[in-house]
Design a protein around this motif. Structure first.
Motif, short mmCIF file in Angstrom:
data_model
loop_
_atom_site.label_atom_id
_atom_site.label_comp_id
_atom_site.label_asym_id
_atom_site.label_seq_id
_atom_site.Cartn_x
_atom_site.Cartn_y
_atom_site.Cartn_z
N ALA A 156 17.06 -5.74 -30.72
CA ALA A 156 17.45 -6.69 -31.76
C ALA A 156 18.77 -7.38 -31.40
CB ALA A 156 17.58 -5.97 -33.11
N VAL A 157 19.73 -6.62 -30.90
CA VAL A 157 21.01 -7.22 -30.49
C VAL A 157 20.79 -8.22 -29.36
CG1 VAL A 157 23.22 -6.70 -29.35
CG2 VAL A 157 22.45 -5.30 -31.28
N PHE A 158 19.96 -7.85 -28.41
CA PHE A 158 19.68 -8.74 -27.28
C PHE A 158 19.05 -10.04 -27.77
CE2 PHE A 158 17.30 -10.24 -23.55
CZ PHE A 158 18.31 -10.23 -22.60
N GLN A 159 18.07 -9.93 -28.65
CA GLN A 159 17.41 -11.13 -29.17
C GLN A 159 18.36 -11.96 -30.02
OE1 GLN A 159 14.46 -12.26 -28.30
NE2 GLN A 159 14.21 -10.51 -26.95
N ALA A 160 19.18 -11.30 -30.83
CA ALA A 160 20.09 -12.02 -31.72
C ALA A 160 21.17 -12.79 -30.97
CB ALA A 160 20.74 -11.03 -32.69
N THR A 161 21.47 -12.36 -29.76
CA THR A 161 22.50 -13.04 -28.97
C THR A 161 21.89 -13.96 -27.91
OG1 THR A 161 22.60 -11.11 -27.50
CG2 THR A 161 24.24 -11.22 -29.29
N GLY A 162 20.59 -14.21 -27.98
CA GLY A 162 19.90 -15.02 -26.98
C GLY A 162 20.54 -16.37 -26.73
N ARG A 163 21.09 -16.98 -27.76
CA ARG A 163 21.71 -18.29 -27.59
C ARG A 163 22.86 -18.27 -26.58
NH1 ARG A 163 25.68 -21.10 -31.08
NH2 ARG A 163 25.63 -23.27 -30.41
#
Length: 198
Positions: A156-163
């Motif tokens: 979730a952290v990885f996806q949330a920081t994708g930008r």
């Protein structure tokens, strides 16, 4: 002097391939160009990499592994899990931003190659989320991040920081205010990890 075939290594071929890609781009770079840059026959290159696709995949993996290796040192570094998480996310953003800004031609080339190398990219993402999982697991063990599933939290952290690390957002990385936006996202994620929903 030893024959060229004895001193030709996969690493030398990958270094030359990177230079050829920088010079010609992914559409025009050939194995013959790589062999010419090394002063060997293209057959010598094929002894190390059976196909052009295998060579391109290997050079892509090498490029992605540089980021993974840089981040791996943070996972077990001194400091609290929160400090390591913040440092890891900042280092990931910094590494991607430097790759895009310091050598835009090569970054554009690798963006094309990454699209061709789905398995290599999946492996890279698994490595990165594995590193995040180790940090969050340490936080769960110390009570810093009371999450029931550290691996799910890491994804979730990885996806949330994708930008801030997905190459499709590279143009945003030089925009004014992006550092403040990054900090705000990380602060929000850390607060969430510290106080997960019941």
């Amino acid at each position: 002097m030893a024959p060229t075939s004895e001193i030709l290594t996969a690493e030398r071929i990958l270094e030359a391939t990177e230079e050829v890609l920088r010079r010609h781009g992914p559409a025009k770079a050939t194995v013959v160009d790589v062999a010419r840059a090394l002063g060997v026959s293209h057959g010598s290159v094929y002894r190390h990499f059976r196909t052009k696709a295998a060579l391109r995949e290997a050079v892509t993996k090498r490029w992605l592994d540089r980021t993974s290796q840089r981040l791996a040192g943070i996972v077990d570094s001194p400091g609290s899990p929160e400090e390591r998480l913040r440092a890891w996310l900042a280092a990931l953003f910094d590494a991607k931003r430097h790759k895009a800004g310091d050598d835009p031609e090569l970054f554009a080339t690798y963006t094309v190659l990454v699209d061709e190398s789905v398995a290599v990219v999946d492996e890279h993402i698994a490595d990165l989320t594995g590193q995040l999982t180790r940090i969050i697991t340490a936080g769960a063990g110390s009570g810093t991040f009371p999450v029931p599933d550290p691996a799910a939290a890491a994804r979730a952290v990885f996806q949330a920081t994708g930008r801030f690390h997905d190459p499709c957002y590279a143009r945003d990385w030089i925009r004014p205010g992006v550092d403040e936006e990054f900090t705000a996202v990380v602060d929000l994620l850390v607060r969430g990890l510290r106080s997960p929903s019941p």
